[in-house]
Design a protein around this motif. Structure first.
Motif, mmCIF file in Angstrom:
data_model
loop_
_atom_site.group_PDB
_atom_site.id
_atom_site.type_symbol
_atom_site.label_atom_id
_atom_site.label_comp_id
_atom_site.label_asym_id
_atom_site.label_seq_id
_atom_site.Cartn_x
_atom_site.Cartn_y
_atom_site.Cartn_z
ATOM 1 N N VAL A 60 0.721 -1.667 0.387
ATOM 2 C CA VAL A 60 0.318 0.024 0.015
ATOM 3 C C VAL A 60 1.126 1.224 -0.194
ATOM 4 N N GLN A 61 1.918 1.245 0.794
ATOM 5 C CA GLN A 61 2.973 2.183 0.477
ATOM 6 C C GLN A 61 3.577 2.336 -1.116
ATOM 7 N N ALA A 62 4.182 1.784 -1.189
ATOM 8 C CA ALA A 62 3.938 1.981 -2.521
ATOM 9 C C ALA A 62 3.315 2.341 -3.822
ATOM 10 N N GLY A 63 1.739 1.403 -3.367
ATOM 11 C CA GLY A 63 0.980 2.666 -4.506
ATOM 12 C C GLY A 63 0.871 4.152 -3.515
ATOM 13 N N LEU A 64 0.768 4.488 -2.458
ATOM 14 C CA LEU A 64 0.967 5.310 -2.276
ATOM 15 C C LEU A 64 2.173 6.229 -3.180
ATOM 16 N N ASP A 65 3.056 6.089 -2.794
ATOM 17 C CA ASP A 65 4.429 6.548 -3.920
ATOM 18 C C ASP A 65 3.912 6.637 -6.196
ATOM 19 N N ALA A 66 3.729 5.523 -6.115
ATOM 20 C CA ALA A 66 3.481 4.994 -7.373
ATOM 21 C C ALA A 66 2.512 5.697 -8.320
ATOM 22 N N TYR A 67 1.365 5.754 -7.844
ATOM 23 C CA TYR A 67 0.202 6.360 -7.977
ATOM 24 C C TYR A 67 -0.342 8.508 -7.730
ATOM 25 N N PHE A 68 0.553 8.701 -6.433
ATOM 26 C CA PHE A 68 0.132 9.645 -5.490
ATOM 27 C C PHE A 68 1.494 11.011 -5.690
ATOM 28 N N GLY A 69 2.352 10.629 -5.526
ATOM 29 C CA GLY A 69 3.834 10.865 -5.510
ATOM 30 C C GLY A 69 4.325 11.892 -6.778
ATOM 31 N N ALA A 70 4.332 12.853 -6.205
ATOM 32 C CA ALA A 70 5.193 14.630 -6.957
ATOM 33 C C ALA A 70 5.881 14.759 -6.354
ATOM 34 N N PRO A 71 6.739 15.363 -7.228
ATOM 35 C CA PRO A 71 8.341 16.304 -7.282
ATOM 36 C C PRO A 71 7.843 17.674 -6.091
ATOM 37 N N SER A 72 8.431 17.987 -5.729
ATOM 38 C CA SER A 72 8.226 18.782 -4.457
ATOM 39 C C SER A 72 8.284 20.258 -5.377
ATOM 40 N N GLN A 74 4.879 20.205 -4.682
ATOM 41 C CA GLN A 74 3.503 19.275 -4.594
ATOM 42 C C GLN A 74 3.774 18.134 -4.016
ATOM 43 N N LEU A 75 4.221 17.002 -3.630
ATOM 44 C CA LEU A 75 4.910 15.493 -2.978
ATOM 45 C C LEU A 75 3.730 14.851 -2.827
ATOM 46 N N LEU A 76 2.198 15.531 -2.895
ATOM 47 C CA LEU A 76 1.766 14.347 -3.212
ATOM 48 C C LEU A 76 0.206 15.047 -3.795
ATOM 49 N N HIS A 77 0.001 14.247 -4.775
ATOM 50 C CA HIS A 77 -1.103 14.422 -5.877
ATOM 51 C C HIS A 77 -2.036 14.033 -4.720
ATOM 52 N N TYR A 78 -3.236 14.773 -4.599
ATOM 53 C CA TYR A 78 -4.489 14.779 -4.431
ATOM 54 C C TYR A 78 -5.073 13.866 -4.938
ATOM 55 N N ALA A 79 -5.055 12.939 -6.203
ATOM 56 C CA ALA A 79 -6.337 12.038 -6.869
ATOM 57 C C ALA A 79 -5.008 11.282 -7.999
ATOM 58 N N HIS A 80 -5.515 9.950 -8.675
ATOM 59 C CA HIS A 80 -4.924 9.394 -9.589
ATOM 60 C C HIS A 80 -5.932 8.707 -10.177
ATOM 61 N N PRO A 81 -6.313 9.319 -11.504
ATOM 62 C CA PRO A 81 -4.826 9.994 -12.296
ATOM 63 C C PRO A 81 -4.830 10.860 -11.542
ATOM 64 N N VAL A 82 -3.824 12.116 -12.331
ATOM 65 C CA VAL A 82 -2.977 13.274 -12.148
ATOM 66 C C VAL A 82 -4.704 14.379 -12.452
ATOM 67 N N ASP A 83 -4.873 15.128 -11.472
ATOM 68 C CA ASP A 83 -5.870 16.467 -11.415
ATOM 69 C C ASP A 83 -5.276 17.079 -11.571
ATOM 70 N N PRO A 84 -5.498 18.488 -12.492
ATOM 71 C CA PRO A 84 -4.595 19.227 -11.810
ATOM 72 C C PRO A 84 -6.003 20.193 -10.884
ATOM 73 N N ALA A 85 -7.223 20.278 -11.000
ATOM 74 C CA ALA A 85 -8.313 20.419 -10.280
ATOM 75 C C ALA A 85 -7.923 20.311 -8.756
#
Length: 393
Positions: A60-72, A74-85
């Motif tokens: 699950v932690q790997a999923g957190l990194d893979a699907y929500f990780g973002a460059p600084s 942002q660090l963490l996207h709030y949705a997957h797929p990534v949604d700018p809104a």
């Protein structure tokens, strides 16, 4: 708007956390940084059940990194797929729980990289909050105080007194500005002093006990017990069921229709902390009542019925799991232990992707949806980290 929908969207509707001008300037100055390296893990679960539980937590932690990780920054996207809104607002309290979740991984793995991640998330939270510690929501600040207290105690963080100092600053700020002079209780939001709720009082009580034990200062315990007394007299039923809030619409009404797992989890956690401070076993008995009524009324077979569809509600069950784990560190409850096992079993039976990652949905009895929120993934991480701790016991 139905009650559940209102709870899910209330922070979004209030545009919580748009960075200030200072914060925006700081974010721009930081510039992009490389994405964190992905966690690597075997796609096949271990045959030994005692090793399977920590494997699941790592998946699950790997999923957190893979699907929500973002460059600084942002660090963490709030949705997957990534949604700018979805990424546009800043979710202060989601990020506080992300710190806690990184600390869960650090405690399980002993890997300094997980502790570094927690520290990075802490710095990022204040940065994206306009380089400020405080915001307008007293529950948000309570969650950050709790994460900071854990960070202050984390292995490898010795000598970093700033985390404890910031936790104290937050607790003092909540008391000074959030304690109601009209009947007691912590209010939910600055400028909305008529509305008091479990989400604001729960973290305040838990943090107050922990600060008292960390510092020996009586003011933290006195505040925690004042808040708990108001909470129990107002929102906790004799059955143990915990209501969300009171007087939201200035009518004195209790929100009995808002039946959420996180309210139950917070009260369980508060009772455990009162037991740890005072040693009264009756506190664990009260927590057990809340566990019993939660399992009886909020579950759907082997899993919790979803509190909502992502958003803030995606985090609710994770809060229950976190404090259920704290209860089981102090007392036995076979039905609760079994529920944690069977519900995380269902999560993996229905939502594991077979590739060493898991992308969680809110309903663990069904396949994961095509899109999901960071809040929902954090709940899956909290639950599987608790299950990993239980497997070691």
């Amino acid at each position: 708007m139905p009650p559940a929908e209102a709870a899910i969207t209330r922070r979004r509707a209030l545009a919580l956390g748009g960075a200030s001008a200072l914060g925006a300037a700081l974010l721009t100055a930081c510039g992009p940084a490389p994405e964190p390296p992905p966690r690597t893990i075997s796609a096949m679960p271990p045959a030994d059940p005692r090793r399977a539980a920590p494997w699941r937590a790592e998946v699950v932690q790997a999923g957190l990194d893979a699907y929500f990780g973002a460059p600084s920054p942002q660090l963490l996207h709030y949705a997957h797929p990534v949604d700018p809104a979805a990424d546009a607002p800043f979710h202060y309290w989601w990020n506080a729980h992300a710190i806690d979740t990184a600390l869960d991984a650090a405690e399980r793995t002993g890997d300094p990289a997980d502790l570094d991640r927690a520290q990075e998330l802490r710095r990022n939270l204040t940065l994206r909050n306009g380089d400020e510690l405080f915001n307008d929501f007293f529950d948000d600040m309570g969650w950050f105080a709790l994460a900071l207290l854990r960070l202050a105690n984390a292995t490898g963080a010795a000598g970093d007194e700033s985390a404890l100092e910031d936790a104290i600053r937050l607790h003092d700020h909540i008391w000074d500005l959030g304690w109601s002079r009209q009947g007691g209780g912590i209010v939910w939001e600055k400028g909305q002093y008529h509305y008091k709720n479990t989400p604001a009082n729960g973290p305040f009580v838990i943090a107050g006990h922990r600060l008292h034990r960390a510092t020996g200062e009586s003011r933290f315990l006195e505040r925690a017990r004042a808040s708990l007394q108001w909470w129990e007299e107002t929102l906790v039923e004799p059955s143990g069921f915990v209501h969300d809030g009171i007087n939201r619409n200035r009518d004195g009404a209790i929100d009995t229709d808002w039946r959420f797992t996180y309210n139950q989890g917070l009260y369980i956690g508060a009772c455990v902390e009162e037991f740890r401070t005072g040693g009264d076993p009756a506190r664990l008995e009260r927590a057990a009542l809340t566990i019993d009524v939660s399992l009886a009324e909020l579950t759907n077979g082997p899993v919790f019925a979803p509190d909502g569809d992502g958003g803030d509600a995606g985090l609710f069950a994770g809060i229950f799991y976190r404090y259920a784990g704290q209860f089981l560190a102090e007392a036995e409850h076979p039905a609760l232990r079994e529920f944690i096992t069977t519900s995380t079993d269902a999560l993996f039976e229905n939502q594991y992707r077979g590739d060493g990652t898991l992308l969680a949905g809110d309903d663990w009895s069904a396949p994961a949806p095509a899109s999901t929120d960071l809040s929902t993934q954090l709940t899956a991480a909290m639950a599987t980290e608790v299950a990993a701790v239980l497997a070691r016991a």
